[in-house]
Design a protein around this motif. Structure first.
Motif, PDB file in Angstrom:
ATOM      1  N   PRO A 152       6.682  -6.592  -0.078  1.00 17.23           N
ATOM      2  CA  PRO A 152       5.249  -6.879   0.047  1.00 17.23           C
ATOM      3  C   PRO A 152       4.811  -7.009   1.506  1.00 17.23           C
ATOM      4  O   PRO A 152       5.477  -7.653   2.316  1.00 17.23           O
ATOM      5  CB  PRO A 152       5.089  -8.209  -0.694  1.00 17.23           C
ATOM      6  N   SER A 187       1.153  -0.336  -7.524  1.00 20.63           N
ATOM      7  CA  SER A 187       2.435  -0.078  -6.861  1.00 20.63           C
ATOM      8  C   SER A 187       3.625  -0.509  -7.706  1.00 20.63           C
ATOM      9  O   SER A 187       4.707   0.079  -7.618  1.00 20.63           O
ATOM     10  CB  SER A 187       2.477  -0.780  -5.501  1.00 20.63           C
ATOM     11  N   ASN A 188       3.457  -1.552  -8.556  1.00 24.20           N
ATOM     12  CA  ASN A 188       4.593  -2.015  -9.354  1.00 24.20           C
ATOM     13  C   ASN A 188       4.938  -1.059 -10.510  1.00 24.20           C
ATOM     14  O   ASN A 188       5.948  -1.243 -11.187  1.00 24.20           O
ATOM     15  CB  ASN A 188       4.344  -3.420  -9.892  1.00 24.20           C
ATOM     16  N   TRP A 189       4.112  -0.032 -10.719  1.00 21.63           N
ATOM     17  CA  TRP A 189       4.387   0.964 -11.748  1.00 21.63           C
ATOM     18  C   TRP A 189       4.983   2.251 -11.181  1.00 21.63           C
ATOM     19  O   TRP A 189       5.326   3.167 -11.924  1.00 21.63           O
ATOM     20  CB  TRP A 189       3.103   1.282 -12.521  1.00 21.63           C
ATOM     21  N   GLN A 229       8.680   3.099 -12.441  1.00 21.86           N
ATOM     22  CA  GLN A 229       8.737   3.466 -13.857  1.00 21.86           C
ATOM     23  C   GLN A 229       8.127   4.848 -14.097  1.00 21.86           C
ATOM     24  O   GLN A 229       8.649   5.634 -14.899  1.00 21.86           O
ATOM     25  CB  GLN A 229       8.023   2.408 -14.710  1.00 21.86           C
ATOM     26  N   GLN A 233      -0.339  -1.641   0.246  1.00 24.20           N
ATOM     27  CA  GLN A 233      -0.709  -2.259  -1.026  1.00 24.20           C
ATOM     28  C   GLN A 233      -2.214  -2.153  -1.264  1.00 24.20           C
ATOM     29  O   GLN A 233      -2.672  -1.984  -2.395  1.00 24.20           O
ATOM     30  CB  GLN A 233      -0.279  -3.729  -1.019  1.00 24.20           C
ATOM     31  N   GLN A 286       7.948   3.431  -3.213  1.00 24.96           N
ATOM     32  CA  GLN A 286       8.354   2.242  -3.964  1.00 24.96           C
ATOM     33  C   GLN A 286       8.628   1.063  -3.039  1.00 24.96           C
ATOM     34  O   GLN A 286       8.572  -0.097  -3.459  1.00 24.96           O
ATOM     35  CB  GLN A 286       9.572   2.535  -4.831  1.00 24.96           C
ATOM     36  N   ASP A 336       8.555  -4.710 -14.849  1.00 19.91           N
ATOM     37  CA  ASP A 336       9.821  -5.303 -14.411  1.00 19.91           C
ATOM     38  C   ASP A 336      10.511  -6.098 -15.517  1.00 19.91           C
ATOM     39  O   ASP A 336      11.538  -6.733 -15.276  1.00 19.91           O
ATOM     40  CB  ASP A 336       9.591  -6.215 -13.202  1.00 19.91           C
ATOM     41  N   TYR A 387       6.048  -1.762  -2.813  1.00 27.93           N
ATOM     42  CA  TYR A 387       6.119  -2.806  -3.838  1.00 27.93           C
ATOM     43  C   TYR A 387       7.332  -3.712  -3.618  1.00 27.93           C
ATOM     44  O   TYR A 387       7.237  -4.936  -3.747  1.00 27.93           O
ATOM     45  CB  TYR A 387       6.188  -2.173  -5.221  1.00 27.93           C
ATOM     46  N   LEU A 388       8.461  -3.116  -3.270  1.00 31.90           N
ATOM     47  CA  LEU A 388       9.684  -3.900  -3.131  1.00 31.90           C
ATOM     48  C   LEU A 388       9.641  -4.838  -1.933  1.00 31.90           C
ATOM     49  O   LEU A 388      10.301  -5.881  -1.930  1.00 31.90           O
ATOM     50  CB  LEU A 388      10.888  -2.956  -3.014  1.00 31.90           C
ATOM     51  N   ASP A 424      15.465   4.306  -8.797  1.00 31.07           N
ATOM     52  CA  ASP A 424      15.179   2.957  -8.298  1.00 31.07           C
ATOM     53  C   ASP A 424      16.212   2.600  -7.225  1.00 31.07           C
ATOM     54  O   ASP A 424      17.405   2.489  -7.504  1.00 31.07           O
ATOM     55  CB  ASP A 424      15.249   1.962  -9.465  1.00 31.07           C
ATOM     56  N   ASP A 457       4.754  -5.610 -18.642  1.00 33.11           N
ATOM     57  CA  ASP A 457       5.308  -5.853 -17.308  1.00 33.11           C
ATOM     58  C   ASP A 457       6.371  -4.797 -17.012  1.00 33.11           C
ATOM     59  O   ASP A 457       7.402  -4.730 -17.698  1.00 33.11           O
ATOM     60  CB  ASP A 457       5.935  -7.244 -17.256  1.00 33.11           C
TER      61      ASP A 457
END
Length: 334
Positions: free
Chosen positions: A165, A191-193, A196, A180, A159, A235, A162-163, A283, A233
């Motif tokens: 970049p 990566s932003n998923w 979740q 990335q 994670q 986020d 993503y957090l 998270d 989204d």
């Protein structure tokens, strides 16, 4: 060009090396179990030689994650610290040298903390934070000033790509670099998923249950693919509400396919409660504790040739004397 900082998941790598298949490694003098230390120093040497821009190395160590246990008392209850579990019995069983994996791991961690500053490596530790949280808090402090490389084989750390970049994860034991650029190719999701998906599926290694019982990798991947298709989204503050609305629509159109029973479980009241708990557990951004840095973080460290030589001799690491050669990247660490 910014200097690079290497942030290492030391406790996890020590555990993996200790548990790795193959013959254990003990010193002839003193009967010290050195397999994990050898593996970590060897991995560090490889990445330092392939990334000459690394100027600082931070070794993150494990504390007790108080806030996670407060949220979820069953956190990691399936691990070796549960005396009733088969894993614990294997963890404390002694080998022919008189060492258990538990004793070996404790000795290894303490020994690395002792020798790290002498090798020019910074120690990062807080008794109420996990190594994951130390790495995240440290990365927040360094981000923008230094390019970040994370060294771990723990998937949770992915994670961080993503957090932060531009950062990347070096999987030391797998010999793989994730960034990335290749995240979707290697992980099957953007990566932003990642966070979740982790919240939805849970984490058996940490005893975190899935949001919906029985909803595994395939059904969650199907849901995420649809969510991406419909532009949700991950986020968004209304994320879970939007996921539920999506599932209702999929149930009406038949897009749930063979996953109807599992995905419809997201509409139950219990699912939202489970989701809120899981997202706080997985998270890194939910860790409420500040990182209390030791003094060694701020002051430069340099490897001392004589002390490094003494350490390698004590641990009988003859094949690692190469780190002491002139021009070695170890001498450039700060």
């Amino acid at each position: 060009m910014k200097p690079q900082a290497l942030i290492v998941d030391t406790a996890h790598l020590a555990y993996r090396h200790t548990a790795a298949p193959g013959e254990a490694l003990y010193t002839k003098k003193g009967n010290m179990p050195t397999k994990a230390i050898y593996g970590i120093i060897n991995s560090l040497n490889k990445i330092l030689n392939s990334n000459p821009g690394i100027k600082k190395v931070y070794l993150c160590f494990e504390g007790h994650s108080k806030f996670r246990y407060d949220l979820y008392p069953e956190y990691k209850a399936n691990r070796e610290h549960n005396p009733e579990s088969p894993q614990y019995k294997a963890f404390v069983a002694k080998d022919k040298h008189g060492w258990s994996r538990k004793d070996t791991l404790r000795w290894t961690i303490n020994k690395i903390k002792e020798i790290a500053p002498k090798l020019g490596l910074h120690v990062v530790y807080n008794e109420i934070l996990e190594g994951d949280d130390c790495a995240f808090a440290l990365a927040k402090q360094l981000f923008g000033k230094e390019d970040l490389i994370f060294m771990t084989d723990d998937k949770d750390w992915q994670q961080l790509i993503y957090l932060f970049p531009g950062s990347k994860v070096y999987r030391a034991m797998a010999g793989e670099i994730i960034s990335q650029q290749n995240f979707y190719e290697t992980q099957g999701i953007p990566s932003n998923w990642f966070i979740q998906k982790k919240a939805f599926t849970g984490d058996p290694s940490d005893n975190i249950k899935p949001v919906v019982r029985g909803a595994g990798e395939k059904s969650i991947q199907h849901l995420i693919n649809k969510a991406i298709q419909y532009g949700i989204d991950p986020d968004s503050p209304r994320f879970f509400m939007e996921i539920r609305a999506l599932i209702r629509g999929m149930l009406e159109t038949g897009e749930v396919g063979i996953f109807k029973r599992h995905l419809s479980g997201f509409l139950e009241p219990e699912a939202e409660k489970n989701y809120i708990l899981n997202i706080k557990l997985v998270d890194f951004r939910y860790c409420p504790m500040p990182l209390l840095l030791s003094e060694s973080i701020d002051k430069p460290l340099h490897m001392d040739f004589d002390e490094a030589m003494s350490i390698l001799q004590e641990l009988e690491f003859d094949s690692l004397f190469k780190i002491l050669k002139p021009g070695s990247p170890w001498f450039k660490l700060q």
